[in-house]
Design a protein around this motif. Structure first.
Motif, PDB file in Angstrom:
ATOM      1  N   THR A 293       0.851  -1.192   0.000  1.00  0.00           N
ATOM      2  CA  THR A 293       0.000   0.000   0.000  1.00  0.00           C
ATOM      3  C   THR A 293       0.886   1.241   0.000  1.00  0.00           C
ATOM      4  N   PRO A 294       0.375   2.390  -0.430  1.00  0.00           N
ATOM      5  CA  PRO A 294       1.222   3.576  -0.643  1.00  0.00           C
ATOM      6  C   PRO A 294       1.923   4.072   0.623  1.00  0.00           C
ATOM      7  N   ALA A 296       2.911   6.589   3.477  1.00  0.00           N
ATOM      8  CA  ALA A 296       2.077   7.513   4.237  1.00  0.00           C
ATOM      9  C   ALA A 296       2.343   8.961   3.844  1.00  0.00           C
ATOM     10  N   PRO A 299       1.234   9.467  -0.984  1.00  0.00           N
ATOM     11  CA  PRO A 299       0.099   8.575  -1.280  1.00  0.00           C
ATOM     12  C   PRO A 299       0.060   8.043  -2.705  1.00  0.00           C
ATOM     13  N   THR A 302       4.014   3.524  -4.346  1.00  0.00           N
ATOM     14  CA  THR A 302       4.211   2.274  -3.608  1.00  0.00           C
ATOM     15  C   THR A 302       5.625   1.746  -3.805  1.00  0.00           C
TER      16      THR A 302
END
Length: 547
Positions: A293-294, A296, A299, A302
């Protein structure tokens, strides 16, 4: 320390009046060495009974003897270069970095080469631009590697000379991926004599830290084949001072038997594996570690996967058939997913038993969940990790939390890996983390996530005996001090000895003989253990002044 005078031809050395870290005798205070072999360990009373005129007797005066350390992941030429380049590790802000560059420009000519900066702790939280580096350096070529060495910042002058803006990974002076590879290669245009000087400096520095062997993780994007060949040649060079042993790996992908033979041919059968910094992904700091997931703080990203599962599987199949280790630089969870898929593909081709027996290496392994750990156990993989990463980047507000948010609590899972049965070997990734093995042991004991802390003994084994096993040394006596073991050890000046558990409240003196736990230096004191002597296979690598 005091020693009696004996003929130079004597090969027997009796160490007395100290402590010896030995599972054979956890309360040993003396050790007898016969040339390149440990002949005996035992008590002071027994030492008195065996001492005779043939022996050189060394009064340890309370010092500790331990097995010598193994650094399971290092870059020797890069470390030597870092020791003589501009050190930016203490730059506390962007302004301080630019000031250091300006001072370097005033006192030198040519390329300004620096390393070690980390913007995650700066108030500005951004990297310098090419224009800012031009202004600070007086339009000199500048290459400054970030602490993880997976990205850098460069001046406009250097960028223009290499046309970096035309390459993938360029961002106004900040370079990753192909742009960084080009800039890094240009900054390391060294002849073999210079490479040799850097290598010797790094190895001598390691010996002074009680290190008897370093696992070199060379790769084409780091240095040419000749660099590793030069390093491997230092070990047998005539007339040279003894240096720590080099355990050589080369990180290049093989996709056919002919390709594997071509890659390994220059190393004349001495290569331990096509593993190490064969990059499956990049780094957390550069936001190139491949995540499910990307990020933080980004965004839209990945990270970067450099290889497919099919490529990884074919590589592992070929190395397994050739009888050498394979493996990858793998940091992010998506990268680990890809490597595990590759292990399944290879297992289908050659069988699980052969994959398990090969003990393929996973370098760094920073983000692994329980399911991934179970698969690592299934396939007999080795985790080669750096506990210093957690000290540098873990904890509240650190780089890991900035990049990953709550996921940062699941980084560098030493306790989980060991309890599941994964072999964990510790190293520095020098020059990323300084060559300092006791700090690495302390970092594992004091992990920022209490659930992932391990005992000092487990961390010490990870930095000694496990390093040899991870490299497939074949000699199970390496990394311990017992009769018949190689005479490979370090002598330390220490404040106090104790048994240290993961929970600080459980740290205590070992006063119960039934415990049978060898003692290690207390790591919560103001003074780090100081290396007095380093010996490998009976050869002296380092001796401090006055010992």
């Amino acid at each position: 320390m005091n020693a009696t005078s004996l003929p130079a031809s004597s090969q027997l050395t009796l160490y007395r009046n100290g402590s010896v870290y030995s599972a054979a005798d956890p309360f040993a205070t003396a050790m007898l060495v016969d040339g390149d072999t440990v002949a005996w360990v035992g008590s002071e009373h027994a030492a008195t009974s065996i001492q005779d005129a043939r022996m050189k007797v060394v009064d340890l005066q309370g010092a500790l003897i331990t097995p010598g350390f193994v650094d399971s992941h290092a870059h020797i030429t890069e470390t030597g270069a870092a020791l003589s380049s501009l050190d930016l590790s203490n730059a506390g802000s962007l302004a301080e970095l630019l000031e250091l560059v300006a001072k370097a420009a005033a006192g030198s000519e040519g390329l300004i080469d620096g390393y070690g900066w980390d913007e995650s702790s700066w108030p500005e939280r951004r990297v310098p631009t090419a224009a800012e580096l031009d202004a600070a350096s007086g339009f000199r070529p500048v290459y400054l590697a970030r602490t993880d060495v997976h990205c850098a910042v460069v001046s406009g002058t250097l960028a223009a000379s290499l046309d970096l803006a035309a390459h993938e990974g360029w961002d106004n002076g900040f370079v990753v991926r192909s742009a960084h590879t080009l800039a890094r290669t240009a900054s390391r245009s060294l002849d073999l004599a210079q490479r040799s000087r850097y290598q010797q400096a790094a190895l001598k520095h390691a010996a002074a830290q009680g290190i008897i062997a370093v696992t070199e993780m060379a790769a084409p994007h780091i240095g040419p084949v000749e660099d590793l060949r030069e390093l491997m040649g230092l070990e047998g060079s005539l007339g040279a001072d003894p240096l720590p042993q080099v355990l050589p790996y080369w990180g290049q992908l093989a996709q056919s038997e002919a390709e594997l033979a071509e890659i390994t041919a220059p190393f004349e059968g001495r290569l331990l594996g096509l593993a190490g910094d064969l990059n499956m992904d990049g780094s957390i700091g550069a936001r190139t570690a491949a995540l499910r997931t990307p990020y933080a703080d980004s965004p839209g990203s990945t990270g970067t996967l450099f290889l497919t599962a099919e490529q990884a599987g074919r590589h592992l199949e070929l190395t397994t058939r050739a009888g050498i280790q394979g493996g990858f630089h793998v940091i992010g969870d998506a990268a680990l997913d890809t490597v595990l898929a590759g292990l399944r593909i290879a297992a289908d081709a050659v069988g699980e038993d052969r994959i398990r027996a090969s003990h393929h290496r996973m370098e760094h392994l920073e983000l692994a969940d329980d399911a991934a750990i179970a698969e690592l156990v299934r396939y007999g993989a080795v985790a080669s990790m750096q506990s210093g990463f957690d000290t540098a980047w873990g904890g509240e507000g650190g780089l890991y939390e900035q990049r990953l948010g709550a996921r940062s609590r699941s980084m560098n899972r030493f306790a989980s890996l060991l309890s599941a049965g994964v072999m964990v070997a510790l190293g520095s990734d020098a020059p990323v983390i300084p060559t300092d093995p006791w700090s690495a042991v302390r970092a594992a004991v004091n992990h920022t996530n209490p659930a992932e802390r391990i005992s000092a003994r487990a961390a010490f084994i990870g930095h000694t005996r496990a390093g040899w096993r991870a490299a497939g040394s074949g000699n199970f006596m390496l990394g311990q001090l017992a009769p018949g073991a190689p005479a490979s050890y370090a002598v330390w000046e220490v404040e106090e000895l104790m048994v240290q558990t993961p929970d600080a409240k459980g740290a205590s003196w070992s006063t119960d003989p039934r415990a049978g736990t060898p003692l290690l230096p207390a790591l919560d004191t103001a003074h780090q253990p100081r290396c007095l002597l380093t010996v490998h296979n009976g050869a002296e690598l380092y001796r401090s002044v006055g010992f």
